[in-house]
Scaffold this active site. Structure first.
Site, PDB file in Angstrom:
ATOM      1  N   ARG A  98      84.579  32.143 -46.812  1.00  0.00           N
ATOM      2  CA  ARG A  98      86.022  32.377 -46.796  1.00  0.00           C
ATOM      3  C   ARG A  98      86.340  33.870 -46.859  1.00  0.00           C
ATOM      4  O   ARG A  98      87.206  34.369 -46.132  1.00  0.00           O
ATOM      5  CB  ARG A  98      86.690  31.662 -47.979  1.00  0.00           C
ATOM      6  CG  ARG A  98      88.199  31.849 -48.015  1.00  0.00           C
ATOM      7  CD  ARG A  98      88.846  31.108 -49.159  1.00  0.00           C
ATOM      8  NE  ARG A  98      88.492  31.655 -50.461  1.00  0.00           N
ATOM      9  CZ  ARG A  98      89.019  31.236 -51.615  1.00  0.00           C
ATOM     10  NH1 ARG A  98      89.884  30.239 -51.601  1.00  0.00           N
ATOM     11  NH2 ARG A  98      88.662  31.768 -52.758  1.00  0.00           N
ATOM     12  N   TYR A 116      97.140  34.313 -46.706  1.00  0.00           N
ATOM     13  CA  TYR A 116      96.243  33.205 -46.373  1.00  0.00           C
ATOM     14  C   TYR A 116      96.582  32.014 -47.253  1.00  0.00           C
ATOM     15  O   TYR A 116      97.151  32.148 -48.340  1.00  0.00           O
ATOM     16  CB  TYR A 116      94.772  33.607 -46.520  1.00  0.00           C
ATOM     17  CG  TYR A 116      94.122  33.231 -47.834  1.00  0.00           C
ATOM     18  CD1 TYR A 116      93.483  32.002 -47.983  1.00  0.00           C
ATOM     19  CD2 TYR A 116      94.140  34.105 -48.910  1.00  0.00           C
ATOM     20  CE1 TYR A 116      92.880  31.664 -49.178  1.00  0.00           C
ATOM     21  CE2 TYR A 116      93.540  33.770 -50.100  1.00  0.00           C
ATOM     22  CZ  TYR A 116      92.908  32.544 -50.240  1.00  0.00           C
ATOM     23  OH  TYR A 116      92.322  32.205 -51.441  1.00  0.00           O
ATOM     24  N   PHE A 208      85.567  36.295 -53.317  1.00  0.00           N
ATOM     25  CA  PHE A 208      86.288  37.364 -52.619  1.00  0.00           C
ATOM     26  C   PHE A 208      87.654  37.613 -53.252  1.00  0.00           C
ATOM     27  O   PHE A 208      88.043  38.761 -53.497  1.00  0.00           O
ATOM     28  CB  PHE A 208      86.441  36.978 -51.143  1.00  0.00           C
ATOM     29  CG  PHE A 208      87.288  37.912 -50.335  1.00  0.00           C
ATOM     30  CD1 PHE A 208      86.722  39.004 -49.701  1.00  0.00           C
ATOM     31  CD2 PHE A 208      88.654  37.681 -50.191  1.00  0.00           C
ATOM     32  CE1 PHE A 208      87.496  39.862 -48.937  1.00  0.00           C
ATOM     33  CE2 PHE A 208      89.443  38.539 -49.444  1.00  0.00           C
ATOM     34  CZ  PHE A 208      88.871  39.636 -48.814  1.00  0.00           C
ATOM     35  N   ASP A 209      88.412  36.555 -53.521  1.00  0.00           N
ATOM     36  CA  ASP A 209      89.756  36.685 -54.097  1.00  0.00           C
ATOM     37  C   ASP A 209      89.719  37.437 -55.423  1.00  0.00           C
ATOM     38  O   ASP A 209      90.487  38.373 -55.662  1.00  0.00           O
ATOM     39  CB  ASP A 209      90.366  35.300 -54.352  1.00  0.00           C
ATOM     40  CG  ASP A 209      90.465  34.455 -53.111  1.00  0.00           C
ATOM     41  OD1 ASP A 209      89.457  34.333 -52.401  1.00  0.00           O
ATOM     42  OD2 ASP A 209      91.544  33.899 -52.872  1.00  0.00           O
ATOM     43  N   THR A 210      88.806  36.991 -56.307  1.00  0.00           N
ATOM     44  CA  THR A 210      88.731  37.582 -57.636  1.00  0.00           C
ATOM     45  C   THR A 210      88.373  39.057 -57.562  1.00  0.00           C
ATOM     46  O   THR A 210      88.993  39.901 -58.231  1.00  0.00           O
ATOM     47  CB  THR A 210      87.690  36.842 -58.486  1.00  0.00           C
ATOM     48  OG1 THR A 210      88.029  35.451 -58.566  1.00  0.00           O
ATOM     49  CG2 THR A 210      87.621  37.426 -59.884  1.00  0.00           C
TER      50      THR A 210
END
Length: 425
Positions: A98, A116, A208-210
């Site tokens: 992702r 997203y 990735f988000d964190t």
């Protein structure tokens, strides 16, 4: 207030001029939907999102389907949607991840606002405009949906609820994160901010988000949180255990990098340049905040290790013996980790001495925790295992504060303060 114009500085927040983006082919908003083998859900998702944006979003938009090396008919479905719906396109990636999909599409997009969302559309789409509005106005740099706010309405199982809250608690305790929900698949970022942050994000998967949010927060960026209505998808293909393991590895990597100063956060100046809060901290030793962060990250993992060992040893040993054995093993690992990660000591030189000093510090912790157990026994009542753990956690918190002070002043003193030649350059 002056604006920082250094090459690596993040620009000041300014409202977007929507007139310059209201031209064909230049959307104001680019919504990315990362997918892997979603041939059944992709069509309904894109149609529903396209209809919602057409009806409620007052500016040009684009929906980008980012296919993560799907093995089913997802690429064909994405291509047909792009051909049938205006403002929809598809991008094919030959590798899964992702984070990889978001980095690829966001890096190439010309839209001023990038967002997203997950393909299952678990988040109520009515939160989309409140999510991106602060970015358009210039009020904020990033925006995230949160399922953990009091006003959020969430429908999901107890296991996912526990995992989500435990993970965000871990981020707060180990990485000092202040945002509330790292893994909600509903986020947005201004393009100029993404251009500075994306090259620093290493993870290409679920972490990735964190990592992006931690870097943004450390750079002094403003993260806007939107309470969302969220309904769990019972058919979700996310593997909870595998994802949790990957996230823990990411927490460890980022915590270690922050502890030793490996992240080039100095390249990300505060958005408005010189900040009075920075001048207030001039009397604090430069390495103190970094060492505290590293010590906390190591401490959280050591405490979890200690509690696991104690619970394991307690099956066959008494409380005192189980406590001593668990504390000894976790103390050895704690000293080694703090030596390398918190205080940046490399090589084998003085390693045995450091471990010996760490054992003395361990003895102090043992005295505190053993004393708390003795006091509990002296109270007369037969304590339950839960009560024992609560008392031990409290005693360990007190021992932790003392351990950090001893580590910093005695076990791993700053050599720069003991060698005048290092301070006269």
């Amino acid at each position: 207030m002056p604006t920082d114009t250094s090459p690596g500085a993040l620009p000041a927040r300014t409202p977007l001029d929507v007139r310059t983006t209201a031209t064909p082919g230049v959307p104001l908003l680019d919504v990315v939907i990362p997918v892997y083998d979603e041939e059944k859900d992709l069509g309904p998702c894109v149609h529903r999102l396209h209809e919602h944006l057409t009806r409620t979003f007052p500016y040009p938009f684009r929906i980008t389907v980012a296919d993560n090396a799907s093995t089913d008919r997802t690429p064909e479905v994405a291509a047909s949607l792009a051909a049938a719906l205006p403002g929809v396109r598809s991008v094919r990636l030959e590798q899964k991840g992702r984070g990889r999909a978001l980095r690829t599409v966001w890096s190439a997009s010309e839209a001023p606002v990038l967002a997203y969302m997950d393909v299952d559309l678990s988040t109520d789409l009515n939160a989309l405009l409140p999510l991106v509005a602060p970015l358009i106005s210039g009020h904020s740099d990033l925006a995230i949906g949160t399922r953990l706010a009091r006003s959020s309405r969430v429908v999901r199982g107890a296991k996912r609820e526990f995992v989500s809250r435990a993970y965000n608690l871990l981020l707060r305790s180990s990485l000092a994160a202040r945002f509330s929900d790292a893994q909600c698949g509903f986020k947005a970022i201004r393009r100029e901010v993404a251009e500075r942050l994306l090259p620093l994000v290493e993870d290409s998967g679920w972490f990735f988000d964190t990592e992006l949010l931690v870097l943004a927060e450390r750079a002094g960026l403003r993260i806007h949180e939107v309470p969302v209505d969220w309904v769990d998808d019972p058919h979700s293909t996310v593997h909870i255990v595998r994802t949790a393991v990957e996230d823990l590895r990411g927490v460890w990597r980022v915590g270690r990098a922050l502890a030793v100063g490996a992240l080039p956060l100095d390249r990300l100046a505060r958005p408005f340049g010189d900040d009075p809060r920075d001048r207030e901290l001039t009397g604090v030793p430069r390495g103190l905040a970094r060492q505290l962060l590293g010590f906390c990250a190591v401490g959280v993992l050591s405490t979890l290790c200690y509690l696991g060992l104690y619970s394991l040893f307690r099956w066959g040993l008494g409380a005192q013996s189980a406590n001593a054995a668990a504390l000894l093993l976790s103390a050895l690992a704690n000293t080694a980790a703090n030596r390398r990660l918190t205080f940046g000591v490399r090589g084998r030189e003085r390693a045995l001495r450091h471990q010996a000093q760490g054992l003395l510090v361990f003895a102090i912790g043992l005295a505190l925790t053993s004393g708390s157990l003795a006091a509990l026994d002296a109270a007369g009542a037969d304590p339950s295992p839960t009560t024992e753990l609560a008392v031990l956690i409290t005693a360990n918190l007190a021992a932790t504060v003392l351990r950090f002070l001893l580590f910093r002043a005695w076990v791993f003193p700053d050599r720069a303060t003991t060698h005048p030649k290092d301070t006269t350059r």
